[in-house]
Design a protein around this motif. Structure first.
Motif, PDB file in Angstrom:
ATOM      1  N   UNK A 196      -6.046  -6.686   2.465  1.00  0.00           N
ATOM      2  CA  UNK A 196      -5.367  -5.819   3.418  1.00  0.00           C
ATOM      3  C   UNK A 196      -4.712  -4.643   2.696  1.00  0.00           C
ATOM      4  N   UNK A 197      -4.132  -4.896   1.538  1.00  0.00           N
ATOM      5  CA  UNK A 197      -3.476  -3.838   0.779  1.00  0.00           C
ATOM      6  C   UNK A 197      -4.481  -2.759   0.371  1.00  0.00           C
ATOM      7  N   UNK A 198      -5.628  -3.165  -0.173  1.00  0.00           N
ATOM      8  CA  UNK A 198      -6.623  -2.195  -0.612  1.00  0.00           C
ATOM      9  C   UNK A 198      -7.185  -1.396   0.557  1.00  0.00           C
ATOM     10  N   UNK A 216       0.828  -1.204   0.000  1.00  0.00           N
ATOM     11  CA  UNK A 216       0.000   0.000   0.000  1.00  0.00           C
ATOM     12  C   UNK A 216       0.864   1.257   0.000  1.00  0.00           C
ATOM     13  N   UNK A 217       1.949   1.236   0.778  1.00  0.00           N
ATOM     14  CA  UNK A 217       2.857   2.384   0.779  1.00  0.00           C
ATOM     15  C   UNK A 217       3.486   2.583  -0.592  1.00  0.00           C
ATOM     16  N   UNK A 218       3.821   1.483  -1.264  1.00  0.00           N
ATOM     17  CA  UNK A 218       4.413   1.602  -2.593  1.00  0.00           C
ATOM     18  C   UNK A 218       3.411   2.161  -3.592  1.00  0.00           C
ATOM     19  N   UNK A 219       2.167   1.646  -3.555  1.00  0.00           N
ATOM     20  CA  UNK A 219       1.156   2.090  -4.512  1.00  0.00           C
ATOM     21  C   UNK A 219       0.629   3.478  -4.205  1.00  0.00           C
ATOM     22  N   UNK A 220       0.899   3.972  -3.005  1.00  0.00           N
ATOM     23  CA  UNK A 220       0.468   5.330  -2.660  1.00  0.00           C
ATOM     24  C   UNK A 220       1.423   6.385  -3.202  1.00  0.00           C
ATOM     25  N   UNK A 280      -1.738  -0.201 -13.297  1.00  0.00           N
ATOM     26  CA  UNK A 280      -1.475  -1.581 -13.720  1.00  0.00           C
ATOM     27  C   UNK A 280      -1.032  -2.430 -12.535  1.00  0.00           C
ATOM     28  N   UNK A 281      -0.156  -1.879 -11.689  1.00  0.00           N
ATOM     29  CA  UNK A 281       0.305  -2.624 -10.515  1.00  0.00           C
ATOM     30  C   UNK A 281      -0.852  -2.929  -9.567  1.00  0.00           C
ATOM     31  N   UNK A 282      -1.733  -1.957  -9.388  1.00  0.00           N
ATOM     32  CA  UNK A 282      -2.887  -2.189  -8.520  1.00  0.00           C
ATOM     33  C   UNK A 282      -3.753  -3.314  -9.065  1.00  0.00           C
ATOM     34  N   UNK A 283      -3.951  -3.317 -10.373  1.00  0.00           N
ATOM     35  CA  UNK A 283      -4.769  -4.364 -10.990  1.00  0.00           C
ATOM     36  C   UNK A 283      -4.126  -5.731 -10.816  1.00  0.00           C
ATOM     37  N   UNK A 284      -2.822  -5.825 -11.032  1.00  0.00           N
ATOM     38  CA  UNK A 284      -2.128  -7.104 -10.913  1.00  0.00           C
ATOM     39  C   UNK A 284      -2.147  -7.606  -9.476  1.00  0.00           C
TER      40      UNK A 284
END
Length: 334
Positions: free
Chosen positions: A210-212, A131-135, A143-147
């Motif tokens: 948990x990530x979402x 989550x920290x990375x995708x933020x 694309x990373x969120x979808x995968x």
């Protein structure tokens, strides 16, 4: 001192009206909120049918010696009446303190606690890291969120069967380890590696949720707090500790509790990965309860129901202490 008295009623002005009784309060509430009661009535009826009755029936069965041999059943046109007897708390005594209590309950309980703690810890730490990375602002973030959400979107039984194929002796994982000249564990036969594989598969399935959830919590934190901390000279670790973690407290407390409840009762991963009998030492309490009630002959309905009541009791007690701990920490933080 002068007391004003209402001539019409004979009561002193300022006196509180007597509090209505319970029946009157219920009547007043129904008259005021009848529309809300009408809207939730179908839900209450459905829940009473699919949750309330089975729960009451299950609690009753725990007080008997019911099994597949003495329960009511129909064979052809013949109906055989139930012959089980009321035994009180004997089932609970046998499960908790009987001669086979450790092998049948306590060993599975200890493994269930470790399984739950390990899985939820991995879910939270890996999910928070992702989550920290995708933020962050990075190219291809959508694309990373979808995968990363795919393991959660794919039906669980498909995921578990795929892992079962990969973990077989001639599966992809062992072939990769063989090509690297590394040991090839018996993932589906050896008890240690069975437990390791169960935690690994459950982590794969549980991290996306948990990530979402944590990503949503991160996006709700005011960015000005980070700017102020950075202007004050706070390091990245200090900003994470004093801004990110406090900002995620409410979200974290909720998702961790949900994760504990779901993992403690996680039936499908253990059952589909190893089957009902191939991994007796890897069975958690809920799968062991299923084994007693449906995976053996004669099927022990009373003991299986007693396991279910014990599971419910454990989670209720844990949840009450968990909320009290959260409330006390919130008071100390204030």
């Amino acid at each position: 001192m002068t007391v004003a008295i209402d001539r019409a009623t004979g009561k002193r002005r300022g006196d509180r009206a007597p509090r209505p009784g319970p029946a009157q309060r219920i009547r007043n509430g129904f008259q005021k909120y009848w529309y809300a009661y009408a809207m939730i009535a179908p839900v209450v009826v459905v829940l009473a049918g699919i949750v309330g009755y089975p729960l009451i029936r299950g609690v009753y069965l725990t007080l008997t010696d019911a099994n597949s041999l003495n329960s009511a059943r129909t064979i052809g046109v013949n109906h055989i009446a139930a012959t089980y007897k009321f035994v009180g708390l004997d089932n609970y005594k046998d499960i908790l303190f009987g001669p086979t209590a450790y092998d049948r309950f306590w060993s599975h309980f200890l493994w269930t606690v470790f399984w739950t703690a390990a899985c939820v810890f991995l879910h939270y730490t890996i999910g928070l890291g992702l989550a920290l990375m995708l933020n962050q602002k990075l190219r291809g973030r959508t694309f990373y969120r979808l995968v990363l959400v795919l393991p959660w979107a794919v039906p669980t039984f498909v995921t578990v069967f795929s892992w079962r194929i990969m973990l077989a002796d001639s599966g992809v994982l062992n072939q990769v380890l063989h090509s690297l000249h590394l040991p090839q564990p018996q993932w589906l036969e050896d008890t240690f590696w069975q437990r390791f594989a169960a935690i690994m598969v459950n982590t794969w399935c549980g991290v996306p949720f948990m990530m979402l959830s944590l990503l949503g919590g991160l996006q709700s934190i005011d960015s000005t707090l980070y700017e102020a901390a950075e202007m004050d000279g706070a390091s990245a670790w200090q900003r994470f500790r004093h801004v990110t973690l406090p900002g995620l407290r409410s979200v974290s407390s909720t998702v961790v509790l949900l994760g504990i409840i779901w993992t403690f009762n996680q039936f499908i991963i253990i059952f589909l990965l190893f089957g009902p009998t191939s991994a007796p030492d890897t069975q958690i309490l809920v799968t062991w309860a299923y084994q007693l009630g449906f995976g053996q002959q004669p099927r022990d309905f009373a003991q299986s129901a007693a396991y279910g009541v014990l599971l419910l009791s454990i989670l209720v007690v844990f949840t009450s202490f968990y909320f009290r701990w959260l409330k006390r920490n919130d008071q100390l933080a204030v």
